[in-house]
Motif scaffolding. Structure first.
Motif, PDB file in Angstrom:
ATOM      1  N   LEU A 134      10.735   5.629 -10.342  1.00 47.98           N
ATOM      2  CA  LEU A 134      11.674   5.818  -9.242  1.00 47.98           C
ATOM      3  C   LEU A 134      11.950   7.305  -9.020  1.00 47.98           C
ATOM      4  N   SER A 135      12.140   8.044 -10.098  1.00 50.95           N
ATOM      5  CA  SER A 135      12.356   9.488  -9.984  1.00 50.95           C
ATOM      6  C   SER A 135      11.153  10.166  -9.340  1.00 50.95           C
ATOM      7  N   ASN A 136       9.967   9.801  -9.799  1.00 52.92           N
ATOM      8  CA  ASN A 136       8.753  10.435  -9.301  1.00 52.92           C
ATOM      9  C   ASN A 136       8.489  10.062  -7.844  1.00 52.92           C
ATOM     10  N   GLY A 137       8.719   8.795  -7.508  1.00 57.81           N
ATOM     11  CA  GLY A 137       8.507   8.353  -6.138  1.00 57.81           C
ATOM     12  C   GLY A 137       9.460   9.021  -5.162  1.00 57.81           C
ATOM     13  N   PHE A 138      10.737   9.116  -5.547  1.00 60.60           N
ATOM     14  CA  PHE A 138      11.714   9.787  -4.691  1.00 60.60           C
ATOM     15  C   PHE A 138      11.381  11.271  -4.552  1.00 60.60           C
ATOM     16  N   SER A 139      10.919  11.878  -5.630  1.00 58.31           N
ATOM     17  CA  SER A 139      10.528  13.289  -5.558  1.00 58.31           C
ATOM     18  C   SER A 139       9.445  13.491  -4.509  1.00 58.31           C
ATOM     19  N   ALA A 140       8.449  12.602  -4.522  1.00 54.79           N
ATOM     20  CA  ALA A 140       7.355  12.720  -3.556  1.00 54.79           C
ATOM     21  C   ALA A 140       7.843  12.502  -2.131  1.00 54.79           C
ATOM     22  N   MET A 141       8.718  11.516  -1.943  1.00 58.84           N
ATOM     23  CA  MET A 141       9.234  11.245  -0.600  1.00 58.84           C
ATOM     24  C   MET A 141       9.994  12.441  -0.043  1.00 58.84           C
ATOM     25  N   LEU A 142      10.743  13.117  -0.904  1.00 59.54           N
ATOM     26  CA  LEU A 142      11.630  14.176  -0.438  1.00 59.54           C
ATOM     27  C   LEU A 142      10.991  15.557  -0.455  1.00 59.54           C
ATOM     28  N   ASN A 143       9.866  15.722  -1.185  1.00 61.91           N
ATOM     29  CA  ASN A 143       9.212  17.036  -1.173  1.00 61.91           C
ATOM     30  C   ASN A 143       8.131  17.133  -0.105  1.00 61.91           C
ATOM     31  N   GLY A 144       7.935  16.042   0.628  1.00 63.77           N
ATOM     32  CA  GLY A 144       6.969  16.071   1.712  1.00 63.77           C
ATOM     33  C   GLY A 144       5.690  15.316   1.429  1.00 63.77           C
ATOM     34  N   GLY A 145       5.605  14.639   0.263  1.00 64.55           N
ATOM     35  CA  GLY A 145       4.460  13.776   0.020  1.00 64.55           C
ATOM     36  C   GLY A 145       3.583  14.125  -1.167  1.00 64.55           C
ATOM     37  N   GLU A 171       0.828  -1.208   0.000  1.00 61.27           N
ATOM     38  CA  GLU A 171       0.000   0.000   0.000  1.00 61.27           C
ATOM     39  C   GLU A 171       0.862   1.259   0.000  1.00 61.27           C
ATOM     40  N   TRP A 172       1.927   1.247   0.792  1.00 64.65           N
ATOM     41  CA  TRP A 172       2.819   2.403   0.809  1.00 64.65           C
ATOM     42  C   TRP A 172       3.536   2.562  -0.531  1.00 64.65           C
ATOM     43  N   ALA A 173       4.010   1.463  -1.098  1.00 64.41           N
ATOM     44  CA  ALA A 173       4.702   1.537  -2.389  1.00 64.41           C
ATOM     45  C   ALA A 173       3.782   2.101  -3.465  1.00 64.41           C
ATOM     46  N   ARG A 174       2.549   1.644  -3.495  1.00 58.08           N
ATOM     47  CA  ARG A 174       1.601   2.122  -4.509  1.00 58.08           C
ATOM     48  C   ARG A 174       1.229   3.578  -4.288  1.00 58.08           C
ATOM     49  N   SER A 175       1.226   4.017  -3.038  1.00 56.49           N
ATOM     50  CA  SER A 175       0.890   5.420  -2.780  1.00 56.49           C
ATOM     51  C   SER A 175       1.930   6.360  -3.376  1.00 56.49           C
ATOM     52  N   PHE A 176       3.163   5.869  -3.566  1.00 50.79           N
ATOM     53  CA  PHE A 176       4.216   6.678  -4.184  1.00 50.79           C
ATOM     54  C   PHE A 176       4.320   6.440  -5.688  1.00 50.79           C
ATOM     55  N   GLY A 177       3.317   5.789  -6.262  1.00 52.46           N
ATOM     56  CA  GLY A 177       3.228   5.672  -7.708  1.00 52.46           C
ATOM     57  C   GLY A 177       3.790   4.401  -8.308  1.00 52.46           C
ATOM     58  N   LYS A 209       0.287  21.734 -14.682  1.00 47.26           N
ATOM     59  CA  LYS A 209       0.730  20.867 -13.597  1.00 47.26           C
ATOM     60  C   LYS A 209      -0.476  20.180 -12.969  1.00 47.26           C
ATOM     61  N   SER A 210      -0.282  18.930 -12.571  1.00 47.59           N
ATOM     62  CA  SER A 210      -1.376  18.225 -11.898  1.00 47.59           C
ATOM     63  C   SER A 210      -0.809  17.282 -10.845  1.00 47.59           C
ATOM     64  N   ILE A 211      -1.527  17.183  -9.746  1.00 49.63           N
ATOM     65  CA  ILE A 211      -1.122  16.325  -8.636  1.00 49.63           C
ATOM     66  C   ILE A 211      -1.865  14.997  -8.731  1.00 49.63           C
ATOM     67  N   ILE A 212      -1.116  13.902  -8.678  1.00 49.02           N
ATOM     68  CA  ILE A 212      -1.737  12.580  -8.669  1.00 49.02           C
ATOM     69  C   ILE A 212      -2.384  12.332  -7.316  1.00 49.02           C
ATOM     70  N   GLN A 213      -1.618  12.544  -6.266  1.00 51.94           N
ATOM     71  CA  GLN A 213      -2.146  12.412  -4.913  1.00 51.94           C
ATOM     72  C   GLN A 213      -1.143  12.984  -3.922  1.00 51.94           C
ATOM     73  N   THR A 214      -1.616  13.196  -2.712  1.00 51.09           N
ATOM     74  CA  THR A 214      -0.768  13.685  -1.635  1.00 51.09           C
ATOM     75  C   THR A 214      -0.684  12.619  -0.556  1.00 51.09           C
ATOM     76  N   ILE A 215       0.527  12.238  -0.207  1.00 56.90           N
ATOM     77  CA  ILE A 215       0.756  11.208   0.804  1.00 56.90           C
ATOM     78  C   ILE A 215       0.986  11.887   2.144  1.00 56.90           C
ATOM     79  N   ASP A 216       0.346  11.377   3.170  1.00 58.89           N
ATOM     80  CA  ASP A 216       0.475  11.949   4.509  1.00 58.89           C
ATOM     81  C   ASP A 216       1.800  11.505   5.116  1.00 58.89           C
ATOM     82  N   MET A 217       2.797  12.379   5.057  1.00 61.67           N
ATOM     83  CA  MET A 217       4.123  12.071   5.584  1.00 61.67           C
ATOM     84  C   MET A 217       4.451  12.983   6.755  1.00 61.67           C
ATOM     85  N   ASP A 218       4.970  12.401   7.811  1.00 59.69           N
ATOM     86  CA  ASP A 218       5.417  13.172   8.962  1.00 59.69           C
ATOM     87  C   ASP A 218       6.640  13.992   8.549  1.00 59.69           C
ATOM     88  N   PRO A 219       6.655  15.298   8.795  1.00 55.45           N
ATOM     89  CA  PRO A 219       7.826  16.117   8.445  1.00 55.45           C
ATOM     90  C   PRO A 219       9.127  15.591   9.045  1.00 55.45           C
TER      91      PRO A 219
END
Length: 275
Positions: free
Chosen positions: A116-127, A48-54, A151-161
């Motif tokens: 991988l690029s997109n997933g890492f971007s989401a992890m490091l930009n805060g979700g 579920e976490w992996a899919r949330s990052f695309g 620009k369009s957002i696929i989704q926002t992941i709830d990540m603790d800062p």
């Protein structure tokens, strides 16, 4: 693989040293604790976490022939067995070992460099998982906008800062720290090395013929400035070997160019075979 072992490691050290054993232990705990006292099954927590990052789905980029990749789970495993595709063992259920294999990116896991690029971007930009794009708009000969691709957002992941900051620091240490798997590849980088972070990866391949020597696929994702990222550079070298020794040096040259200019790019030399 470190023949003599890494010694005691916490989560941060395991990320920096690319220690599979640490993440196998986490996946085994997920498996053993997959049902709680309320009867809720958490078996697919990692998926579920992996899919949330695309991962496991197309990014939606404005290019043809994109592939979704694959994040395997019990349902997928059963379907493969039923259809007798030959991609999984013919008998027996999905077990904890399958999850352990998937957690470190092996087994049936399939990802694209763009994912991988997109997933890492989401992890490091805060979700925030963005839809990547090649074209933002098209104009005619007079300069009039005839089509737009906003620009369009696929989704926002709830990540603790706190988690986001820790990931940034750990990736910085992969390149700059004493046990980082990309440290050797970035020796002699020049100015701004402290602003670079990354993660190495080595993907095993299926050995089709026993008497033919085949090597694994090398991966590296580099980011800069790592504490407030603007750039993500992903390098994959199919059957190139270790991510730290083969893919990371290629990314180093790209990051040198980005940060310090063309004249700063040093010759391509293999890094340390560390993962």
């Amino acid at each position: 693989w470190k023949r003599n072992g890494h010694g005691p490691l916490d989560l941060h050290g395991a990320l920096q040293a690319s220690c599979d054993l640490y993440f196998w232990e986490i996946s085994l705990r997920i498996w053993n604790e997959r049902s709680d006292e309320t009867g809720i099954n958490n078996e697919d927590l990692w998926q579920e976490w992996a899919r949330s990052f695309g991962f496991g789905t197309e990014t939606g980029i404005d290019l043809p022939f994109e592939r979704p990749g694959l994040i395997p789970d019990r349902q997928w495993f059963r379907e493969e067995q039923r259809e007798d595709t030959g991609r999984v063992r013919s008998t027996g259920p999905w077990v904890g070992g399958d999850l352990m294999n998937a957690v470190v990116g092996q087994g049936a896991v399939l990802v694209t460099p763009l994912q991988l690029s997109n997933g890492f971007s989401a992890m490091l930009n805060g979700g925030t998982l963005w839809t990547p794009r090649v074209v933002s708009e098209m104009v005619d000969q007079e300069g009039n906008v005839v089509d737009e691709n906003p620009k369009s957002i696929i989704q926002t992941i709830d990540m603790d800062p706190v988690t986001v900051r820790a990931l940034r620091r750990d990736m910085q240490q992969v390149v700059n720290g004493p046990i980082g798997t990309a440290r050797a590849a970035f020796v002699g980088f020049g100015p701004n090395i402290s602003t670079v972070g990354g993660k190495t990866g080595t993907a095993e391949i299926i050995k089709a013929v026993e008497d033919v020597q085949e090597v694994d696929t090398a991966w590296f994702v580099g980011v800069t400035p790592v504490l407030s990222p603007d750039y993500v550079v992903t390098v994959v070298v199919e059957r190139g070997g270790s991510g730290g020794s083969v893919a990371a040096p290629v990314a180093r040259q790209v990051l040198q160019y980005i940060l310090n200019g063309e004249d700063s790019v040093t010759s391509l030399e293999a890094g340390e075979n560390t993962d």
